[in-house]
Scaffold this motif. Sequence first.
Motif, PDB file in Angstrom:
ATOM      1  N   ARG A 107      -1.529  55.646  33.776  1.00  0.00           N
ATOM      2  CA  ARG A 107      -1.963  57.029  33.563  1.00  0.00           C
ATOM      3  C   ARG A 107      -2.935  57.003  32.386  1.00  0.00           C
ATOM      4  NH1 ARG A 107       1.286  61.133  35.604  1.00  0.00           N
ATOM      5  NH2 ARG A 107       0.946  62.410  33.763  1.00  0.00           N
ATOM      6  N   ILE A 108      -4.087  57.617  32.563  1.00  0.00           N
ATOM      7  CA  ILE A 108      -5.098  57.635  31.515  1.00  0.00           C
ATOM      8  C   ILE A 108      -5.241  59.078  31.024  1.00  0.00           C
ATOM      9  CG2 ILE A 108      -7.483  57.128  30.882  1.00  0.00           C
ATOM     10  CD1 ILE A 108      -5.812  55.501  33.890  1.00  0.00           C
ATOM     11  N   THR A 109      -5.067  59.250  29.729  1.00  0.00           N
ATOM     12  CA  THR A 109      -5.148  60.579  29.122  1.00  0.00           C
ATOM     13  C   THR A 109      -6.163  60.570  27.987  1.00  0.00           C
ATOM     14  OG1 THR A 109      -3.347  60.077  27.577  1.00  0.00           O
ATOM     15  CG2 THR A 109      -2.727  61.134  29.662  1.00  0.00           C
ATOM     16  N   THR A 110      -6.571  61.766  27.589  1.00  0.00           N
ATOM     17  CA  THR A 110      -7.400  61.904  26.401  1.00  0.00           C
ATOM     18  C   THR A 110      -6.484  61.850  25.182  1.00  0.00           C
ATOM     19  OG1 THR A 110      -7.196  64.304  26.326  1.00  0.00           O
ATOM     20  CG2 THR A 110      -9.035  63.398  27.628  1.00  0.00           C
ATOM     21  N   GLY A 111      -7.080  61.771  24.020  1.00  0.00           N
ATOM     22  CA  GLY A 111      -6.301  61.804  22.786  1.00  0.00           C
ATOM     23  C   GLY A 111      -5.518  63.099  22.619  1.00  0.00           C
ATOM     24  N   GLU A 112      -5.959  64.153  23.294  1.00  0.00           N
ATOM     25  CA  GLU A 112      -5.272  65.445  23.246  1.00  0.00           C
ATOM     26  C   GLU A 112      -4.170  65.541  24.299  1.00  0.00           C
ATOM     27  OE1 GLU A 112      -8.828  65.350  23.405  1.00  0.00           O
ATOM     28  OE2 GLU A 112      -8.768  65.300  21.211  1.00  0.00           O
ATOM     29  N   GLY A 113      -4.010  64.503  25.119  1.00  0.00           N
ATOM     30  CA  GLY A 113      -2.943  64.478  26.112  1.00  0.00           C
ATOM     31  C   GLY A 113      -3.317  64.956  27.501  1.00  0.00           C
ATOM     32  N   LYS A 114      -4.584  65.257  27.747  1.00  0.00           N
ATOM     33  CA  LYS A 114      -5.006  65.714  29.075  1.00  0.00           C
ATOM     34  C   LYS A 114      -5.088  64.526  30.024  1.00  0.00           C
ATOM     35  CE  LYS A 114      -8.457  68.282  31.588  1.00  0.00           C
ATOM     36  NZ  LYS A 114      -9.668  69.088  31.538  1.00  0.00           N
ATOM     37  N   LEU A 115      -4.427  64.632  31.167  1.00  0.00           N
ATOM     38  CA  LEU A 115      -4.451  63.575  32.175  1.00  0.00           C
ATOM     39  C   LEU A 115      -5.805  63.578  32.872  1.00  0.00           C
ATOM     40  CD1 LEU A 115      -2.803  61.378  33.695  1.00  0.00           C
ATOM     41  CD2 LEU A 115      -2.100  63.199  35.286  1.00  0.00           C
ATOM     42  N   VAL A 116      -6.520  62.447  32.819  1.00  0.00           N
ATOM     43  CA  VAL A 116      -7.842  62.374  33.437  1.00  0.00           C
ATOM     44  C   VAL A 116      -7.881  61.448  34.651  1.00  0.00           C
ATOM     45  CG1 VAL A 116      -9.062  63.027  31.332  1.00  0.00           C
ATOM     46  CG2 VAL A 116      -8.681  60.607  31.822  1.00  0.00           C
ATOM     47  N   ALA A 117      -6.931  60.506  34.750  1.00  0.00           N
ATOM     48  CA  ALA A 117      -6.932  59.593  35.894  1.00  0.00           C
ATOM     49  C   ALA A 117      -5.573  58.917  36.042  1.00  0.00           C
ATOM     50  CB  ALA A 117      -8.016  58.524  35.726  1.00  0.00           C
ATOM     51  N   VAL A 118      -5.292  58.492  37.264  1.00  0.00           N
ATOM     52  CA  VAL A 118      -4.136  57.645  37.544  1.00  0.00           C
ATOM     53  C   VAL A 118      -4.650  56.454  38.337  1.00  0.00           C
ATOM     54  CG1 VAL A 118      -2.387  59.468  37.464  1.00  0.00           C
ATOM     55  CG2 VAL A 118      -3.522  58.944  39.622  1.00  0.00           C
ATOM     56  N   ALA A 119      -4.010  55.300  38.119  1.00  0.00           N
ATOM     57  CA  ALA A 119      -4.478  54.075  38.770  1.00  0.00           C
ATOM     58  C   ALA A 119      -3.299  53.297  39.324  1.00  0.00           C
ATOM     59  CB  ALA A 119      -5.246  53.209  37.770  1.00  0.00           C
ATOM     60  N   LEU A 120      -3.566  52.537  40.365  1.00  0.00           N
ATOM     61  CA  LEU A 120      -2.597  51.635  40.966  1.00  0.00           C
ATOM     62  C   LEU A 120      -3.295  50.301  41.151  1.00  0.00           C
ATOM     63  CD1 LEU A 120       0.278  51.492  42.225  1.00  0.00           C
ATOM     64  CD2 LEU A 120      -0.810  52.006  44.421  1.00  0.00           C
ATOM     65  N   GLY A 121      -2.654  49.219  40.754  1.00  0.00           N
ATOM     66  CA  GLY A 121      -3.291  47.909  40.852  1.00  0.00           C
ATOM     67  C   GLY A 121      -2.323  46.816  41.241  1.00  0.00           C
ATOM     68  N   THR A 122      -2.860  45.800  41.886  1.00  0.00           N
ATOM     69  CA  THR A 122      -2.098  44.603  42.242  1.00  0.00           C
ATOM     70  C   THR A 122      -2.703  43.433  41.489  1.00  0.00           C
ATOM     71  OG1 THR A 122      -1.719  45.506  44.447  1.00  0.00           O
ATOM     72  CG2 THR A 122      -1.308  43.151  44.152  1.00  0.00           C
ATOM     73  N   TYR A 123      -1.847  42.629  40.877  1.00  0.00           N
ATOM     74  CA  TYR A 123      -2.280  41.515  40.029  1.00  0.00           C
ATOM     75  C   TYR A 123      -1.593  40.229  40.482  1.00  0.00           C
ATOM     76  CZ  TYR A 123      -4.312  45.179  37.372  1.00  0.00           C
ATOM     77  OH  TYR A 123      -5.096  46.242  37.029  1.00  0.00           O
ATOM     78  N   ALA A 124      -2.312  39.124  40.356  1.00  0.00           N
ATOM     79  CA  ALA A 124      -1.764  37.816  40.699  1.00  0.00           C
ATOM     80  C   ALA A 124      -1.649  36.986  39.428  1.00  0.00           C
ATOM     81  CB  ALA A 124      -2.655  37.086  41.695  1.00  0.00           C
ATOM     82  N   ARG A 125      -0.520  36.349  39.262  1.00  0.00           N
ATOM     83  CA  ARG A 125      -0.360  35.424  38.132  1.00  0.00           C
ATOM     84  C   ARG A 125      -1.291  34.218  38.371  1.00  0.00           C
ATOM     85  NH1 ARG A 125       4.027  36.423  34.937  1.00  0.00           N
ATOM     86  NH2 ARG A 125       5.650  37.694  35.874  1.00  0.00           N
ATOM     87  N   VAL A 126      -1.881  33.732  37.296  1.00  0.00           N
ATOM     88  CA  VAL A 126      -2.764  32.566  37.392  1.00  0.00           C
ATOM     89  C   VAL A 126      -2.453  31.587  36.271  1.00  0.00           C
ATOM     90  CG1 VAL A 126      -4.671  33.797  38.514  1.00  0.00           C
ATOM     91  CG2 VAL A 126      -4.571  33.686  36.017  1.00  0.00           C
ATOM     92  N   LYS A 127      -2.901  30.370  36.467  1.00  0.00           N
ATOM     93  CA  LYS A 127      -2.856  29.348  35.422  1.00  0.00           C
ATOM     94  C   LYS A 127      -4.300  29.075  35.054  1.00  0.00           C
ATOM     95  CE  LYS A 127       1.351  27.388  37.271  1.00  0.00           C
ATOM     96  NZ  LYS A 127       1.971  26.266  37.945  1.00  0.00           N
ATOM     97  N   PRO A 128      -4.762  29.641  33.929  1.00  0.00           N
ATOM     98  CA  PRO A 128      -6.193  29.534  33.578  1.00  0.00           C
ATOM     99  C   PRO A 128      -6.724  28.109  33.560  1.00  0.00           C
ATOM    100  CG  PRO A 128      -5.120  31.144  32.202  1.00  0.00           C
ATOM    101  CD  PRO A 128      -4.036  30.468  32.984  1.00  0.00           C
ATOM    102  N   LYS A 129      -5.893  27.127  33.268  1.00  0.00           N
ATOM    103  CA  LYS A 129      -6.369  25.745  33.250  1.00  0.00           C
ATOM    104  C   LYS A 129      -6.833  25.273  34.619  1.00  0.00           C
ATOM    105  CE  LYS A 129      -3.640  24.473  29.262  1.00  0.00           C
ATOM    106  NZ  LYS A 129      -2.579  23.659  28.697  1.00  0.00           N
ATOM    107  N   GLU A 130      -6.386  25.956  35.683  1.00  0.00           N
ATOM    108  CA  GLU A 130      -6.780  25.586  37.043  1.00  0.00           C
ATOM    109  C   GLU A 130      -8.194  26.030  37.381  1.00  0.00           C
ATOM    110  OE1 GLU A 130      -3.745  27.062  39.654  1.00  0.00           O
ATOM    111  OE2 GLU A 130      -2.267  25.619  38.917  1.00  0.00           O
TER     112      GLU A 130
END
Length: 131
Positions: A107-130
Amino acid sequence: MNYETKNRFNHYLGIEIERIDDEGCRATLKIRPEFYNSIDGVVHGGVTGTLADVAMGHAAAPHINGVQQSVTVESKVSYLSPAKGDLLIAESKVVKRGSKIIVMEARITTGEGKLVAVALGTYARVKPKEF
């Protein structure tokens, strides 16, 4: 508290990670005029989306020695109202944590607390050395 990261893009934008735990992350960004779209005073959606992605990615698999341990597989942002003001705050939380794939929301809000966006994401674990 600001957590160590070697992500140059986050440093360039000025994103600060204030909190990371097993449940989520809080990231903040002080707004600068360079972040406005063509409507003066309104933050470009790409900046808002980036902040959401950072908060979700950090919580999906926290950095080790400043190096990320996950990458974005997919992300969706719903913009609810114009992002204006001096500060944006992204609060992310884990929806489901698997051994390789993590689903996050933010949830992304302004410093005053107003909701400006919501997001959904999928992430994969990685091994950066690869890379």
